[in-house]
Design a protein around this motif. Sequence first.
Motif, PDB file in Angstrom:
ATOM      1  N   ALA A 178      -3.759   7.942  -2.197  1.00 12.18           N
ATOM      2  CA  ALA A 178      -4.451   6.848  -2.677  1.00 12.18           C
ATOM      3  C   ALA A 178      -3.489   5.551  -2.546  1.00 12.18           C
ATOM      4  O   ALA A 178      -4.842   4.175  -2.536  1.00 12.18           O
ATOM      5  N   SER A 179      -2.162   5.680  -2.544  1.00 10.76           N
ATOM      6  CA  SER A 179      -2.181   3.752  -2.329  1.00 10.76           C
ATOM      7  C   SER A 179      -2.197   3.102  -1.425  1.00 10.76           C
ATOM      8  O   SER A 179      -2.160   2.142  -0.943  1.00 10.76           O
ATOM      9  N   ALA A 180      -2.316   4.179  -0.455  1.00  8.16           N
ATOM     10  CA  ALA A 180      -2.742   3.911   0.858  1.00  8.16           C
ATOM     11  C   ALA A 180      -3.714   3.054   0.964  1.00  8.16           C
ATOM     12  O   ALA A 180      -4.178   2.294   1.877  1.00  8.16           O
ATOM     13  N   ASP A 181      -4.432   3.556   0.713  1.00  7.07           N
ATOM     14  CA  ASP A 181      -5.786   3.153   1.010  1.00  7.07           C
ATOM     15  C   ASP A 181      -6.164   1.857  -0.015  1.00  7.07           C
ATOM     16  O   ASP A 181      -6.802   1.055  -0.032  1.00  7.07           O
ATOM     17  N   VAL A 182      -5.411   1.625  -1.494  1.00 12.80           N
ATOM     18  CA  VAL A 182      -5.559   0.214  -2.330  1.00 12.80           C
ATOM     19  C   VAL A 182      -4.429  -0.761  -1.368  1.00 12.80           C
ATOM     20  O   VAL A 182      -4.918  -1.659  -1.223  1.00 12.80           O
ATOM     21  N   ALA A 183      -3.871  -0.508  -0.428  1.00 13.71           N
ATOM     22  CA  ALA A 183      -2.645  -1.240   0.543  1.00 13.71           C
ATOM     23  C   ALA A 183      -3.725  -1.955   1.306  1.00 13.71           C
ATOM     24  O   ALA A 183      -3.656  -2.758   1.594  1.00 13.71           O
ATOM     25  N   ARG A 184      -4.900  -0.903   1.974  1.00 13.24           N
ATOM     26  CA  ARG A 184      -5.682  -1.349   2.673  1.00 13.24           C
ATOM     27  C   ARG A 184      -6.420  -1.941   2.596  1.00 13.24           C
ATOM     28  O   ARG A 184      -6.856  -3.410   2.583  1.00 13.24           O
ATOM     29  N   SER A 185      -7.386  -2.435   0.721  1.00  8.01           N
ATOM     30  CA  SER A 185      -7.924  -2.598   0.165  1.00  8.01           C
ATOM     31  C   SER A 185      -7.586  -4.391  -0.192  1.00  8.01           C
ATOM     32  O   SER A 185      -8.111  -5.400  -0.030  1.00  8.01           O
ATOM     33  N   TYR A 186      -5.742  -4.393  -0.101  1.00  7.67           N
ATOM     34  CA  TYR A 186      -5.183  -5.423  -0.290  1.00  7.67           C
ATOM     35  C   TYR A 186      -5.429  -6.336   1.040  1.00  7.67           C
ATOM     36  O   TYR A 186      -5.209  -7.680   0.790  1.00  7.67           O
ATOM     37  N   LEU A 187      -5.075  -5.840   1.718  1.00  7.22           N
ATOM     38  CA  LEU A 187      -4.710  -6.442   3.307  1.00  7.22           C
ATOM     39  C   LEU A 187      -6.372  -7.415   3.560  1.00  7.22           C
ATOM     40  O   LEU A 187      -6.369  -8.169   4.021  1.00  7.22           O
ATOM     41  N   LEU A 188      -7.782  -6.016   3.121  1.00  2.00           N
ATOM     42  CA  LEU A 188      -8.720  -6.940   3.499  1.00  2.00           C
ATOM     43  C   LEU A 188      -8.915  -7.525   2.655  1.00  2.00           C
ATOM     44  O   LEU A 188      -9.925  -8.789   2.863  1.00  2.00           O
ATOM     45  N   PHE A 189      -8.900  -8.369   1.653  1.00  3.60           N
ATOM     46  CA  PHE A 189      -8.968  -8.838   0.851  1.00  3.60           C
ATOM     47  C   PHE A 189      -8.372 -10.335   1.397  1.00  3.60           C
ATOM     48  O   PHE A 189      -8.653 -11.659   1.586  1.00  3.60           O
ATOM     49  N   TYR A 215       5.272   0.382  -4.788  1.00  2.00           N
ATOM     50  CA  TYR A 215       5.159   1.846  -4.135  1.00  2.00           C
ATOM     51  C   TYR A 215       3.791   1.561  -2.950  1.00  2.00           C
ATOM     52  O   TYR A 215       3.676   2.314  -2.120  1.00  2.00           O
ATOM     53  N   VAL A 216       3.109   0.936  -3.616  1.00  2.00           N
ATOM     54  CA  VAL A 216       1.669   0.701  -2.850  1.00  2.00           C
ATOM     55  C   VAL A 216       2.521  -0.413  -1.833  1.00  2.00           C
ATOM     56  O   VAL A 216       2.146  -0.720  -0.926  1.00  2.00           O
ATOM     57  N   GLN A 217       3.032  -0.913  -1.712  1.00  4.60           N
ATOM     58  CA  GLN A 217       4.312  -1.831  -1.118  1.00  4.60           C
ATOM     59  C   GLN A 217       4.414  -1.867  -0.113  1.00  4.60           C
ATOM     60  O   GLN A 217       4.385  -2.145   1.276  1.00  4.60           O
ATOM     61  N   ARG A 218       4.855  -0.233  -0.287  1.00  2.34           N
ATOM     62  CA  ARG A 218       5.944   0.047   1.203  1.00  2.34           C
ATOM     63  C   ARG A 218       4.766   0.931   1.922  1.00  2.34           C
ATOM     64  O   ARG A 218       3.964   1.539   3.328  1.00  2.34           O
ATOM     65  N   ASP A 247      11.686  -5.997   5.681  1.00  6.66           N
ATOM     66  CA  ASP A 247      11.087  -6.875   4.473  1.00  6.66           C
ATOM     67  C   ASP A 247      11.196  -5.934   3.371  1.00  6.66           C
ATOM     68  O   ASP A 247      11.448  -6.543   1.916  1.00  6.66           O
ATOM     69  N   TYR A 248      10.502  -4.787   3.220  1.00 12.90           N
ATOM     70  CA  TYR A 248       9.730  -3.904   2.430  1.00 12.90           C
ATOM     71  C   TYR A 248      11.054  -2.823   2.259  1.00 12.90           C
ATOM     72  O   TYR A 248      10.920  -1.735   0.953  1.00 12.90           O
ATOM     73  N   GLU A 249      12.342  -2.946   1.961  1.00 13.62           N
ATOM     74  CA  GLU A 249      13.413  -1.665   1.814  1.00 13.62           C
ATOM     75  C   GLU A 249      14.340  -2.176   1.018  1.00 13.62           C
ATOM     76  O   GLU A 249      14.324  -3.080   0.620  1.00 13.62           O
TER      77      GLU A 249
END
Length: 249
Positions: A178-189, A215-218, A247-249
């Motif tokens: 699910a967090s992959a889909d959230v990360a995508r929505s974040y980028l789409l905004f 976790y979403v940022q990863r 940068d995300y590590e």
Amino acid sequence: MKPENLIFSRPDKSIYKSGDKLIKLFEASYSKADILNEALNHARVEETDLNVPKIRSIEVVDGKWAIILDYIEGETLQSLMNKNPEKQDEYLNLFIDLQRTVLSKKVPMLNKLKDKMNSKISAADLDATTRYELHTRLDSMPKHKNLCHGDFNPTNIIITKEGTPYIIDWSHATQGNASADVARSYLLFYLAGEEKLAQKYLKLYCQKSDTAIQYVQRWIPIVAASRLTKANENEVEFLRNWIDVVDYE
């Protein structure tokens, strides 16, 4: 198809209204396999209890393949947000609640998100070291089987006059984290120029779902890389800035 019935057009497809039907007409160069896969994805999502337009048929119209669906009378959530900026928080809550409902579903016959992302990363214009780091990170992420929309943004939600939300455009649907889909929505905004809204969205989603923002940022570099293959010139630099894995590590 009559030009006056045209709702939306891209170089590879056009959307028409015909009575109570919506006709998604693909150009002759569009892959037949991709069209049929999109219809299959949509049909599988229809088997859930989500509000989605029903596919009526798959036909050849004017010598081109077309997917015929129910036409949903209403306004996109994006349009409502633009018209009523004072209701941004209300609409954002609705958006997140809908996304959480989608992500709560299971559609086991869909393709796996990780397989699709691995393929996209392999095809991306990135150096071998970056691709290796992204593949390694993707492989390390937990394997889930949530229904992921793949393009969940306010333009893909239609609100009827009665207030019923319908979710459209399931061409990118997969099953995965699910967090992959959230990360995508974040980028789409972000890609829509809504940086503040992107930040507000991510914070509120994580609060509502009790998910760590980190976790979403990863997922963000992975999702950004997977989008590179279809990005336009204006998006490429922005996406590359998110792909710096270190940068995300």
